[in-house]
Design a protein around this motif. Structure first.
Motif, short mmCIF file in Angstrom:
data_model
loop_
_atom_site.label_atom_id
_atom_site.label_comp_id
_atom_site.label_asym_id
_atom_site.label_seq_id
_atom_site.Cartn_x
_atom_site.Cartn_y
_atom_site.Cartn_z
N GLY A 151 -1.87 19.91 -0.91
CA GLY A 151 -0.49 19.47 -0.79
C GLY A 151 -0.27 18.02 -1.17
O GLY A 151 0.88 17.58 -1.25
N GLY A 152 -1.34 17.27 -1.39
CA GLY A 152 -1.21 15.86 -1.72
C GLY A 152 -0.74 15.64 -3.15
O GLY A 152 -1.13 16.36 -4.06
N LYS A 153 0.10 14.63 -3.34
CA LYS A 153 0.59 14.26 -4.65
C LYS A 153 0.18 12.82 -4.93
O LYS A 153 0.49 11.92 -4.17
CB LYS A 153 2.11 14.40 -4.70
N VAL A 154 -0.53 12.61 -6.05
CA VAL A 154 -1.09 11.31 -6.38
C VAL A 154 -0.12 10.54 -7.27
O VAL A 154 0.47 11.09 -8.20
CB VAL A 154 -2.45 11.46 -7.09
N SER A 155 0.03 9.25 -6.97
CA SER A 155 0.83 8.36 -7.81
C SER A 155 0.10 7.03 -7.95
O SER A 155 -0.72 6.67 -7.11
CB SER A 155 2.23 8.14 -7.21
N VAL A 156 0.43 6.30 -9.03
CA VAL A 156 -0.20 5.01 -9.30
C VAL A 156 0.90 4.01 -9.63
O VAL A 156 1.77 4.29 -10.47
CB VAL A 156 -1.19 5.10 -10.48
N ASP A 157 0.88 2.84 -8.99
CA ASP A 157 1.91 1.84 -9.24
C ASP A 157 1.50 0.92 -10.39
O ASP A 157 0.45 1.11 -11.03
CB ASP A 157 2.24 1.04 -7.98
N ASP A 158 2.32 -0.09 -10.65
CA ASP A 158 2.08 -0.98 -11.78
C ASP A 158 0.81 -1.81 -11.62
O ASP A 158 0.23 -2.28 -12.60
CB ASP A 158 3.28 -1.92 -11.97
N GLN A 159 0.38 -2.04 -10.37
CA GLN A 159 -0.84 -2.82 -10.12
C GLN A 159 -2.09 -1.94 -10.10
O GLN A 159 -3.18 -2.43 -9.84
CB GLN A 159 -0.72 -3.56 -8.79
N GLY A 160 -1.93 -0.64 -10.35
CA GLY A 160 -3.07 0.26 -10.35
C GLY A 160 -3.44 0.77 -8.97
O GLY A 160 -4.51 1.37 -8.81
N GLN A 161 -2.57 0.57 -7.99
CA GLN A 161 -2.85 1.05 -6.64
C GLN A 161 -2.53 2.54 -6.55
O GLN A 161 -1.44 2.98 -6.87
CB GLN A 161 -2.05 0.29 -5.60
N VAL A 162 -3.50 3.31 -6.09
CA VAL A 162 -3.37 4.76 -6.00
C VAL A 162 -2.88 5.13 -4.60
O VAL A 162 -3.37 4.61 -3.60
CB VAL A 162 -4.71 5.46 -6.30
N SER A 163 -1.91 6.03 -4.54
CA SER A 163 -1.38 6.53 -3.27
C SER A 163 -1.33 8.05 -3.31
O SER A 163 -1.12 8.65 -4.37
CB SER A 163 0.02 5.98 -2.98
N ILE A 164 -1.51 8.68 -2.15
CA ILE A 164 -1.41 10.13 -2.01
C ILE A 164 -0.37 10.42 -0.94
O ILE A 164 -0.41 9.84 0.14
CB ILE A 164 -2.76 10.77 -1.62
N HIS A 165 0.56 11.32 -1.27
CA HIS A 165 1.66 11.66 -0.35
C HIS A 165 1.63 13.15 -0.03
O HIS A 165 1.44 13.99 -0.92
CB HIS A 165 3.01 11.29 -0.96
N TRP A 166 1.84 13.48 1.24
CA TRP A 166 2.01 14.86 1.69
C TRP A 166 3.39 14.99 2.33
O TRP A 166 3.77 14.19 3.18
CB TRP A 166 0.95 15.23 2.73
N ASP A 167 4.14 16.01 1.93
CA ASP A 167 5.44 16.25 2.54
C ASP A 167 5.30 16.76 3.97
O ASP A 167 6.00 16.32 4.88
CB ASP A 167 6.25 17.25 1.72
N ARG A 168 4.37 17.69 4.17
CA ARG A 168 4.12 18.26 5.50
C ARG A 168 2.63 18.57 5.61
O ARG A 168 2.09 19.33 4.80
CB ARG A 168 4.93 19.54 5.72
#
Length: 211
Positions: A151-168
């Motif tokens: 369920g995790g969704k990976v995103s990367v910002d302009d500084q190269g920081q990786v984040s994972i988000h779960w809705d539930r």
């Protein structure tokens, strides 16, 4: 006598406004009937050996500090720098071996915990949305050495920081790595490719001679 078009338009505008108002009220009533979940944010430290948690608590009087064991069981997690607060400021609480208790209400809790083997696996007290933020230099996107719970969704910002988000989700799990480990993976992969070529070359040459 036929009603003029202008009068029809005059009656249509209030009717549309009334319909929109009824729809808005229905949405608000539906949202009020939904259970409010907490939002959990876990930020991994620069060296990858600890994390900071910030979690919103809704109408509760307890919070257990739990992590998931190797067999999927929940076990107490060792945490430090526990802070419980709301709009009025810090709130007092009682702490035991499994968590803390306090007066029932809406709060935000923050605390720190340690990590081992580039791996975070924490159980949440209820199904909620969650985020895990990795510092620049750590990643999870290579499936051979990285991992995150379903369920995790990976995103990367302009500084190269990786984040994972779960809705539930009821737990968060992330296995991360640094650039050194990824470079070693590619190096060993190249070595095995060379070894495979060396081992297969005599066989291919013999097969060619037979043909």
């Amino acid at each position: 006598m036929r009603t003029p078009d202008r009068d029809r338009r005059g009656h249509a505008v209030p009717a549309r406004c009334l319909a929109a108002l009824i729809g808005l009220i229905a949405l608000l009533l539906l949202a009020a009937g939904q259970p409010a979940g907490a939002a959990a944010v876990f930020t991994i430290a620069e060296n990858g050996t600890s994390y900071t948690a910030t979690i919103d608590l809704n109408q509760t009087d307890t919070y257990p500090f739990m992590e998931t064991g190797v067999l999927g069981e929940q076990i107490p997690a060792t945490v430090t720098n526990v802070n419980l607060y709301n709009d009025s400021g810090n709130v007092t609480y009682q702490k035991d071996q499994t968590g803390i208790t306090f007066q029932k209400g809406n709060y935000t809790i923050s605390y720190q915990g340690t990590l081992r083997d580039d791996h975070i696996l924490l159980a949440l007290p209820e199904v909620t949305s969650a985020d895990v933020h990795l510092p620049t230099g750590l990643d999870v996107r290579n499936p051979l050495i990285g991992q995150y719970s379903p369920g995790g969704k990976v995103s990367v910002d302009d500084q190269g920081q990786v984040s994972i988000h779960w809705d539930r989700t009821s737990y968060v799990e992330v296995r991360y790595y640094d650039q050194t480990r990824e470079s070693l993976l590619y190096m060993f992969a190249n070595i095995w490719v060379v070894v495979a070529i060396v081992l297969l070359t005599p066989y291919l040459l013999m097969r060619r001679r037979k043909l």
